[in-house]
Scaffold this motif. Structure first.
Motif, PDB file in Angstrom:
ATOM      1  N   GLU A 258       1.063  -1.577  -0.105  1.00 53.83           N
ATOM      2  CA  GLU A 258       0.530   0.206   0.493  1.00 53.83           C
ATOM      3  C   GLU A 258       0.889   1.561  -0.108  1.00 53.83           C
TER       4      GLU A 258
ATOM      5  N   ARG B 242      -7.130  -4.849   3.608  1.00 54.86           N
ATOM      6  CA  ARG B 242      -6.456  -3.778   3.643  1.00 54.86           C
ATOM      7  C   ARG B 242      -7.584  -2.920   3.792  1.00 54.86           C
TER       8      ARG B 242
ATOM      9  N   ALA C 234      -6.697  -1.158  -4.808  1.00 57.09           N
ATOM     10  CA  ALA C 234      -5.819  -2.281  -4.606  1.00 57.09           C
ATOM     11  C   ALA C 234      -4.976  -1.956  -6.313  1.00 57.09           C
TER      12      ALA C 234
ATOM     13  N   ARG D 242      -0.376   6.181   2.005  1.00 54.74           N
ATOM     14  CA  ARG D 242      -1.286   4.843   1.006  1.00 54.74           C
ATOM     15  C   ARG D 242      -0.393   5.952  -0.266  1.00 54.74           C
TER      16      ARG D 242
END
Length: 438
Positions: free
Chosen positions: A2, A110, A252, A309
């Motif tokens: 991430e 996540r 993602a 992130r």
């Protein structure tokens, strides 16, 4: 993953993209044919920028190869089947290998962590279980994170309330419209949703506005974050908001490449511009997907996030290309009308948009519902002059912001149907009428 440096992430994406292309070309006849028709081969993809050379995949491709024609592995390697709702025909069928389930669980874990969840939390899952990916997707992700999953599924609202009151979960997930219904029912039973133990909620499966977020957070006393996914790409967890900013959903990117295209020209648009969201999977085995046109309208942003992130973020979904209403030449999304309606404290956050034809012209009849207190204060008189002024003000607001005229129907409290899953916001009487004569 991430917080990976962007250059390293791009290298990982390219390597996984090439592996995915080898998989689909070697195992999926439908994709081999599409590549031949597009006159493109794997040797033409020299960088991530070359992804625009690849053909698109649409829901029609999945329907034309129904049920298993797009699978890239033998059926005995598929350990689970999911599918779309199938509201407009047969569902689109998707499959998962054992590795696919593992990747999906990690991605959802996540996502829950980004929303504020942590190991040891009790997590109330009010998404439906079954072919729909919502319930099981969040369930496996919660267990992967080390949470205690409460698999309530959707519906059975009174029992949901009992469980929330008795088990005191810290987190909850479901559709935003059902969470409104759940809070309303709690209040009817004499409970205050704000006094529950809930601290965060993960909501999705339907577009919802910032105004809806404010209402949910106020009613429940929680942090409400948006989660995105669709069965054809994986399920929930493709992207999620972080609790730190609640401003755009982190994709993602180690598992998916996102693009935004102009749905008319099919060409890429500049960063920050709205268009149709397109996804390519990078790690899926059973059903790898290449440039899947989601039909969802959003934009992308690479602006750094305070959460740390490094993945790009997609905006919250504005609507779907097939949900867009064209009223006398003006394009309007239901979410735009919702944003305006929820600013009126006289109304509850439940509404329906009825599309009708008057002569040869389309028009909107907007059904809205009064707050109980106001309805009783006005003597339960829907013809009260105060309501005439309210209708006039709403019509003016929508006209000024959406550039369309609307008719307004004011409904009594609880008259508009409540949702136990995805809310039905638009009722298209034109389609229903045409279906009668087709």
């Amino acid at each position: 993953m991430e917080t990976m440096e962007r250059g390293a992430l791009k290298k990982l994406q390219y390597r996984r993209l090439m592996n995915t292309l080898r998989r689909v070309i070697g195992s999926v006849g439908h994709y081999r044919l599409k590549m031949v028709q597009a006159d493109v081969g794997i040797e033409d993809i020299q960088s991530l920028d070359d992804i625009s050379k690849l053909p698109f995949t649409t829901k029609d491709d999945l329907r034309d190869t129904y049920p298993f024609g797009m699978f890239a592995v033998p059926q005995h390697e598929v350990i689970r089947i999911h599918g779309s709702s199938g509201t407009s025909g047969k569902p689109t069928i998707v499959g998962y290998t054992e590795k696919d389930i593992g990747c999906w669980s990690e991605i959802v874990a996540r996502s829950i962590a980004a929303a504020g969840g942590k190991k040891g939390d009790l997590f109330h899952i009010a998404y439906g279980y079954g072919l729909f990916t919502g319930g099981l997707g969040l369930h496996y992700g919660a267990e992967q994170l080390g949470m205690t999953a409460i698999p309530m599924s959707a519906g059975n609202t009174d029992r949901q309330i009992t469980v929330i009151n008795d088990l005191q979960p810290q987190g909850i997930c479901g559709t935003p419209s059902y969470m409104l219904n759940l809070a309303e029912r709690m209040e009817e039973k004499g409970f205050n949703p704000r006094q529950s133990n809930l601290a965060y909620g993960i909501f999705g499966a339907e577009p919802w506005s910032e105004e809806m977020r404010a209402i949910l957070e106020d009613k429940w006393g929680i942090t409400a974050v948006d989660i995105y996914g669709l069965s054809e790409v994986m399920g929930p967890g493709v992207a999620v908001e972080c609790q730190e900013e609640q401003n755009g959903l982190h994709i993602a990117e180690d598992h998916f490449i996102a693009e935004i295209i102009d749905p008319s020209t099919l060409l890429p648009v500049e960063e920050g511009k709205e268009g149709e969201l397109v996804f390519t999977s990078l790690t899926k085995e059973a059903l790898p997907i290449i440039r899947y046109r989601t039909g969802d309208i959003a934009s992308l942003s690479s602006v750094p996030c305070s959460c740390g992130r490094t993945s790009i973020k997609m905006s919250r979904i504005k609507g779907r290309t097939d949900d867009m209403m064209i009223i006398r030449g003006v394009n309007v999304f239901p979410s735009e009308i919702e944003r305006l309606l929820l600013q009126y404290k006289e109304l509850v956050p439940h509404y329906q948009i009825h599309l009708k034809t008057k002569g040869s012209m389309d028009e909107i009849n907007l059904h809205i519902e009064l707050q109980d207190d106001l309805y009783n204060h006005l003597g339960q008189n829907l013809a009260h002059e105060n309501l005439s002024r309210l209708k006039s003000d709403i019509k003016h607001t929508i006209k000024a912001n959406c550039l369309v005229n609307t008719e307004i129907t004011i409904c009594r409290p609880k008259e508009i149907a409540r949702s136990e899953g995805k809310a039905i916001r638009v009722i298209d009487w034109k389609k229903q009428q045409s279906n009668l004569f087709s």
